[in-house]
Design a protein around this motif. Sequence first.
Motif, PDB file in Angstrom:
ATOM      1  N   ASP A  49       0.835  -1.199   0.000  1.00 43.12           N
ATOM      2  CA  ASP A  49       0.000   0.000   0.000  1.00 43.12           C
ATOM      3  C   ASP A  49       0.866   1.244   0.000  1.00 43.12           C
ATOM      4  O   ASP A  49       1.913   1.293   0.652  1.00 43.12           O
ATOM      5  N   PHE A  50       0.408   2.259  -0.725  1.00 46.94           N
ATOM      6  CA  PHE A  50       1.117   3.542  -0.782  1.00 46.94           C
ATOM      7  C   PHE A  50       0.072   4.643  -0.770  1.00 46.94           C
ATOM      8  O   PHE A  50      -0.711   4.781  -1.710  1.00 46.94           O
ATOM      9  N   GLN A  51       0.036   5.401   0.305  1.00 49.40           N
ATOM     10  CA  GLN A  51      -0.923   6.487   0.472  1.00 49.40           C
ATOM     11  C   GLN A  51      -0.292   7.796   0.020  1.00 49.40           C
ATOM     12  O   GLN A  51       0.789   8.161   0.491  1.00 49.40           O
ATOM     13  N   VAL A  52      -0.970   8.491  -0.888  1.00 44.75           N
ATOM     14  CA  VAL A  52      -0.506   9.782  -1.388  1.00 44.75           C
ATOM     15  C   VAL A  52      -1.679  10.746  -1.274  1.00 44.75           C
ATOM     16  O   VAL A  52      -2.630  10.659  -2.049  1.00 44.75           O
ATOM     17  N   GLY A  53      -1.617  11.620  -0.290  1.00 47.01           N
ATOM     18  CA  GLY A  53      -2.743  12.518  -0.049  1.00 47.01           C
ATOM     19  C   GLY A  53      -3.971  11.695   0.293  1.00 47.01           C
ATOM     20  O   GLY A  53      -3.927  10.825   1.164  1.00 47.01           O
ATOM     21  N   ASP A  54      -5.052  11.931  -0.420  1.00 46.46           N
ATOM     22  CA  ASP A  54      -6.285  11.175  -0.167  1.00 46.46           C
ATOM     23  C   ASP A  54      -6.427   9.966  -1.090  1.00 46.46           C
ATOM     24  O   ASP A  54      -7.450   9.294  -1.086  1.00 46.46           O
ATOM     25  N   ALA A 103      10.502   5.614 -13.015  1.00 44.68           N
ATOM     26  CA  ALA A 103      10.247   4.398 -13.796  1.00 44.68           C
ATOM     27  C   ALA A 103       9.856   3.234 -12.895  1.00 44.68           C
ATOM     28  O   ALA A 103       8.958   2.451 -13.229  1.00 44.68           O
ATOM     29  N   LEU A 104      10.514   3.111 -11.754  1.00 45.10           N
ATOM     30  CA  LEU A 104      10.142   2.042 -10.807  1.00 45.10           C
ATOM     31  C   LEU A 104       8.731   2.252 -10.279  1.00 45.10           C
ATOM     32  O   LEU A 104       7.966   1.294 -10.131  1.00 45.10           O
ATOM     33  N   MET A 105       8.361   3.505 -10.000  1.00 42.68           N
ATOM     34  CA  MET A 105       6.994   3.780  -9.552  1.00 42.68           C
ATOM     35  C   MET A 105       5.998   3.414 -10.649  1.00 42.68           C
ATOM     36  O   MET A 105       4.982   2.785 -10.399  1.00 42.68           O
ATOM     37  N   TRP A 106       6.304   3.778 -11.884  1.00 42.72           N
ATOM     38  CA  TRP A 106       5.441   3.437 -13.022  1.00 42.72           C
ATOM     39  C   TRP A 106       5.246   1.922 -13.116  1.00 42.72           C
ATOM     40  O   TRP A 106       4.125   1.435 -13.250  1.00 42.72           O
ATOM     41  N   ALA A 107       6.344   1.179 -13.018  1.00 43.72           N
ATOM     42  CA  ALA A 107       6.266  -0.281 -13.121  1.00 43.72           C
ATOM     43  C   ALA A 107       5.470  -0.866 -11.955  1.00 43.72           C
ATOM     44  O   ALA A 107       4.673  -1.793 -12.145  1.00 43.72           O
ATOM     45  N   ALA A 108       5.660  -0.320 -10.760  1.00 45.77           N
ATOM     46  CA  ALA A 108       4.957  -0.832  -9.578  1.00 45.77           C
ATOM     47  C   ALA A 108       3.464  -0.550  -9.644  1.00 45.77           C
ATOM     48  O   ALA A 108       2.658  -1.303  -9.084  1.00 45.77           O
ATOM     49  N   LEU A 109       3.074   0.509 -10.321  1.00 41.54           N
ATOM     50  CA  LEU A 109       1.655   0.873 -10.439  1.00 41.54           C
ATOM     51  C   LEU A 109       0.928   0.095 -11.532  1.00 41.54           C
ATOM     52  O   LEU A 109      -0.301  -0.013 -11.499  1.00 41.54           O
ATOM     53  N   ALA A 137       3.029   8.805 -13.409  1.00 41.43           N
ATOM     54  CA  ALA A 137       3.809   8.271 -12.287  1.00 41.43           C
ATOM     55  C   ALA A 137       4.680   9.371 -11.681  1.00 41.43           C
ATOM     56  O   ALA A 137       4.820   9.462 -10.455  1.00 41.43           O
ATOM     57  N   GLY A 138       5.238  10.215 -12.531  1.00 36.37           N
ATOM     58  CA  GLY A 138       6.042  11.335 -12.060  1.00 36.37           C
ATOM     59  C   GLY A 138       5.227  12.309 -11.218  1.00 36.37           C
ATOM     60  O   GLY A 138       5.726  12.843 -10.210  1.00 36.37           O
ATOM     61  N   ARG A 139       3.985  12.537 -11.597  1.00 32.16           N
ATOM     62  CA  ARG A 139       3.125  13.423 -10.794  1.00 32.16           C
ATOM     63  C   ARG A 139       2.845  12.818  -9.426  1.00 32.16           C
ATOM     64  O   ARG A 139       2.808  13.532  -8.419  1.00 32.16           O
ATOM     65  N   ILE A 140       2.697  11.499  -9.371  1.00 37.90           N
ATOM     66  CA  ILE A 140       2.497  10.825  -8.085  1.00 37.90           C
ATOM     67  C   ILE A 140       3.744  10.966  -7.226  1.00 37.90           C
ATOM     68  O   ILE A 140       3.659  11.244  -6.029  1.00 37.90           O
ATOM     69  N   VAL A 141       4.927  10.806  -7.833  1.00 35.84           N
ATOM     70  CA  VAL A 141       6.187  10.990  -7.110  1.00 35.84           C
ATOM     71  C   VAL A 141       6.273  12.421  -6.579  1.00 35.84           C
ATOM     72  O   VAL A 141       6.638  12.644  -5.422  1.00 35.84           O
ATOM     73  N   ASN A 142       5.923  13.402  -7.400  1.00 32.42           N
ATOM     74  CA  ASN A 142       5.936  14.802  -6.964  1.00 32.42           C
ATOM     75  C   ASN A 142       5.030  15.014  -5.759  1.00 32.42           C
ATOM     76  O   ASN A 142       5.413  15.673  -4.792  1.00 32.42           O
ATOM     77  N   GLN A 143       3.825  14.477  -5.841  1.00 24.55           N
ATOM     78  CA  GLN A 143       2.860  14.683  -4.772  1.00 24.55           C
ATOM     79  C   GLN A 143       3.296  13.980  -3.484  1.00 24.55           C
ATOM     80  O   GLN A 143       3.154  14.529  -2.397  1.00 24.55           O
ATOM     81  N   ALA A 144       3.842  12.787  -3.604  1.00 32.28           N
ATOM     82  CA  ALA A 144       4.249  12.013  -2.420  1.00 32.28           C
ATOM     83  C   ALA A 144       5.565  12.497  -1.840  1.00 32.28           C
ATOM     84  O   ALA A 144       5.786  12.409  -0.631  1.00 32.28           O
TER      85      ALA A 144
END
Length: 118
Positions: A10-15, A56-62, A73-80
């Motif tokens: 699990d990975f929580q990013v904001g809501d 890229a690892l975040m993209w692959a994991a998602l 995926a980059g936007r998720i990294v930015n937000q987290a």
Amino acid sequence: MGNAIRGETDFQVGDRSFSLLLDVNAFCALEAELDLTTDLILAQYSTGASLTMTRALMWAALRGSHPCTLEEAGRIVNQAGVAATKEAIERAMANALPEPYTANPPKRDRTKKADGAG
């Protein structure tokens, strides 16, 4: 919510909640995307110097539960945040690629002890 038995994290990013999975299929997609072997991907990631590798690892994991583009995926990294993202990636690696199962664990020493030796 991630299924830990399947190696999901699990990975929580904001809501928003994401389920990360870095299994064989994720690494194969990553190899094709980056034109690198898994060994080189892990070696480069471990240096901590490449945001491209982290994204890229975040993209692959998602990919398994939340298909997206590299840019998404980059936007998720930015937000987290990079630190939280790397911690989640490392948990995902540990969960999805556990130590190999040993079907035949080493046997106990069953030699007979000499009389009076214990």
